[in-house]
Design an enzyme around this catalytic site. Structure first.
Site, mmCIF file in Angstrom:
data_model
loop_
_atom_site.group_PDB
_atom_site.id
_atom_site.type_symbol
_atom_site.label_atom_id
_atom_site.label_comp_id
_atom_site.label_asym_id
_atom_site.label_seq_id
_atom_site.Cartn_x
_atom_site.Cartn_y
_atom_site.Cartn_z
ATOM 1 N N GLU A 299 0.880 -1.166 0.033
ATOM 2 C CA GLU A 299 -0.053 0.061 0.141
ATOM 3 C C GLU A 299 0.934 1.304 0.049
ATOM 4 O OE1 GLU A 299 -2.859 1.967 -0.968
ATOM 5 O OE2 GLU A 299 -3.860 0.354 0.420
ATOM 6 N N ASP A 303 0.909 4.147 -3.037
ATOM 7 C CA ASP A 303 0.506 5.600 -2.819
ATOM 8 C C ASP A 303 1.762 6.467 -2.954
ATOM 9 O OD1 ASP A 303 -1.711 4.073 -2.081
ATOM 10 O OD2 ASP A 303 -1.742 4.585 0.068
ATOM 11 N N SER A 547 -7.118 1.681 -4.388
ATOM 12 C CA SER A 547 -5.975 2.125 -3.678
ATOM 13 C C SER A 547 -5.144 2.872 -4.604
ATOM 14 C CB SER A 547 -5.253 0.826 -3.004
ATOM 15 O OG SER A 547 -6.058 0.401 -1.775
#
Length: 632
Positions: A299, A303, A547
């Site tokens: 994640e 990001d 995401s």
């Protein structure tokens, strides 16, 4: 601290001078969803001390949306004239009557004034009390629940307060709010823990081997920075970086690895090699490097690599949240950016600090330690069905306040179509019921005061010059209609148009989604969420998910803010009234292919105009830039 105590003593004295009316108790909250795979094993120890938080009802909440729209609707004469923190506190702080009523009730119940503490923002009353005392106060019973993994947590099924007090309290914690996701390590105490690895959370990894051959001709197989620039017409380099800000939230133990950033940047953004995000460590957070795998690094890698890459040279702020012992929940990062929200963290949802656990953070909770960034991107969520109405509303109201301050809050909409995490759906009573049944929307994406981002894909065999479709590879764009929040005025025309054209008559079973005609629809907007190339644990991998889409939208808004700031204008703040304004419609690429299946159905379908799969579509940066620069 002294001024707060003096205030409390004076309030208690006033409360004691006013006879407390005796009235029957009424149920104030009950658990939103009965826990699955958790067994009620025994009563909680009567002598266990509970960190009780009494959330005081805020004033003027009927003005919340009106005030937010006054600074965020493009036709408002006060567009962009955001409020100050003190103006928001003064407007919404609990009234003196509310503080008097609740403190009077507690003192009348036998709690001495020295045991009560009113938070500095007058939002909460704190009380440490035994289980036996709270069970008597709230007419309830606390039980310990044990998961099949061995994880445990405590709570009650419902609780009651005197009828004359009910209007003065939003919610009380810890009570009915239950964390349905067990810790992966059953020996580790589990609280908010949004960063804990789980099958249903975070981006989804492809098993395909990745050989890097950067080319716009292969964007249907591998998305890179250049693919996104081509898809969304991005050709802009920030120039006002010292006055702009972009925050990305990560929950410990999720963390980036420096080597992965450099691996990605060396191939796709060479000037960023060696550059790191500005880390703000919330509640004793650490950017851990002990656990290294996709589940711990995927994640954050996704990001930051795309958030930093698309906004280069804009510094990106990493809001790393929670220590290694407790983890954190949404309220923890909100506390850090807005001191007026502090004081209501729940041990079953959030990290509680100081942390008494071995190795836990012993310092005070991070309260108002950083000014809210102009844009905050969060790629985490929970099933809306697991949140009580009071809990969801209190948090959603905070997002509105951040919008009033000039912050754009962006959440991913989920990866399971109309279903919840792990493709779980609901029964007629809105309890979890396998993979068919009633649709299970995601929170906080369902809150009308955040911008919810769905996912698209470059369709197989297509190029960046062709229209995208809704993502139907590995993941399905989360979307639908909230079971808690009503339809905000800014999306009324768009959602009602979709409902009339495509849900009348409904192709679904009665009650399979909130078909009241007055529910908040989401997502609001979309961006690509398929086949992202990332550097992960020393190699390249492909990932999928909303995401990915959320930080892309956050990056685009950051670039738009930069252009506005460079012209002497302010940040955009709350985006949604502009997203739904007809004048801005040409600035979005409408998505009309694909759906978001789940719960044994085909889900909703992407159509012309807004839809609960991809919102109003994907952004066209150049068109948005022209429109945003025309606003004051």
């Amino acid at each position: 601290m002294r001024s707060t105590l003096t205030l409390l003593v004076s309030l208690v004295a006033a409360a004691l001078a006013i006879p407390s009316p005796r009235s029957h108790h009424v149920v104030h909250e009950k658990r939103a969803l009965e826990p699955v795979e958790w067994v009620n094993t025994h009563r909680l120890d009567a002598n266990k001390v509970l960190p009780m938080r009494f959330g005081l009802a805020q004033q003027n909440m009927h003005k919340l949306e009106e005030m937010l729209l006054s600074v965020s609707h493009p036709s408002s004469p006060t567009y962009g004239q955001h409020f100050t923190p003190s103006e928001i506190v003064e407007t919404f702080a609990a009234s003196k009557d509310t503080v008097l009523a609740v403190t009077g009730w507690l003192v009348d119940a036998g709690f001495t004034p020295d045991r009560l503490r009113v938070s500095g923002n007058k939002g909460w009353i704190h009380l440490n009390a035994t289980t036996a005392e709270i069970e008597n106060l709230l007419n309830t019973e606390y039980h310990v629940y044990t998961h099949t993994s061995g994880d445990q947590q405590y709570g009650c099924h419902n609780y009651s307060v005197p009828a004359h007090i009910q209007g003065h309290i939003d919610l009380i914690k810890p009570t009915v709010h239950f964390n349905h996701r067990p810790a992966p390590n059953a020996l580790q105490r589990r609280f908010g823990g949004l960063g804990q690895p789980s099958v249903g959370n975070g981006p989804k990894e492809s098993s395909k081997a990745v050989t890097i051959t950067p080319s716009l001709a292969t964007c249907d197989k591998m998305i890179t920075l250049d693919c996104l620039r081509a898809l969304y017409n991005i050709n802009y380099k920030p120039v006002a970086t010292d006055k702009n800000s972009f925050g990305i939230v990560e929950f410990t133990p999720q963390a980036f690895l420096a080597g992965d950033l450099d691996l990605f940047f060396r191939n796709f953004s060479p000037s960023l090699v060696g550059v790191r995000p500005k880390s703000v460590l919330i509640d004793g957070a650490v950017v851990q490097t002990t656990e290294q795998s996709f589940n711990f690094n995927g994640e954050s890698s996704l990001d930051l690599q795309y958030g930093m890459g698309l906004t280069n040279p804009q510094p990106v702020t990493l809001l790393q949240t929670g220590d290694l012992a407790e983890g954190a929940g949404f309220d923890n990062w909100l506390d850090a950016v807005d001191a007026s929200f502090c004081g209501g963290d729940d041990p079953n949802q959030d990290g509680i600090y100081p942390d008494p656990l071995p190795g836990g953070f012993k310092g005070p909770a991070s309260c108002g330690i950083i000014k809210p960034p102009n844009v905050v991107s969060i790629s985490y969520g929970q099933d809306e069905s697991t949140a009580t109405t009071a809990y969801a509303n209190r948090q959603c109201q905070e997002y509105a306040k951040l919008g009033m301050l000039g912050t754009s809050v962006i959440y991913s909409s989920g990866d399971n179509g109309v279903a919840g995490f792990n493709n779980v759906c609901l029964d007629a009573n809105h309890d979890e019921a396998g993979t068919t049944g009633v649709f299970n929307p995601e929170f906080p994406a369902s809150c009308p005061f955040v911008t919810a981002v769905g996912a698209t894909q470059v369709n197989p065999g297509s190029t960046v010059n062709d229209p995208e479709g809704a993502c139907e590879q590995v993941i399905f764009s989360g979307g639908g209609f909230s079971n808690i929040f009503t339809m905000p005025s800014y999306q009324k025309i768009a959602v009602e148009s979709y409902t009339k054209a495509h849900l009348t008559p409904s192709p679904f079973q009665p009650g399979q989604f909130n078909d009241s005609g007055n529910a908040r629809g989401f997502p609001d907007i979309a961006a690509n969420g398929a086949n992202y190339v990332i550097g992960i644990d020393g190699v390249f991998g492909l990932v999928f998910g909303t995401s990915a889409a959320a930080p892309v939208v956050g990056s685009i808004v950051t670039l738009l803010n930069d252009a506005r700031i460079a012209r002497g204008k302010g940040p955009i703040g709350f985006l949604n009234p502009i997203i739904y304004d007809p004048i801005f419609a040409p600035a979005f690429n409408d998505i009309t292919v694909g759906g978001n299946r789940g719960c044994g159905t085909a889900g909703f379908t992407s159509v012309k105009g807004w839809d609960p799969v991809t919102g109003v579509g994907t952004p066209n940066f150049e068109r948005l830039l022209s429109l945003f620069l025309s606003l004051p």
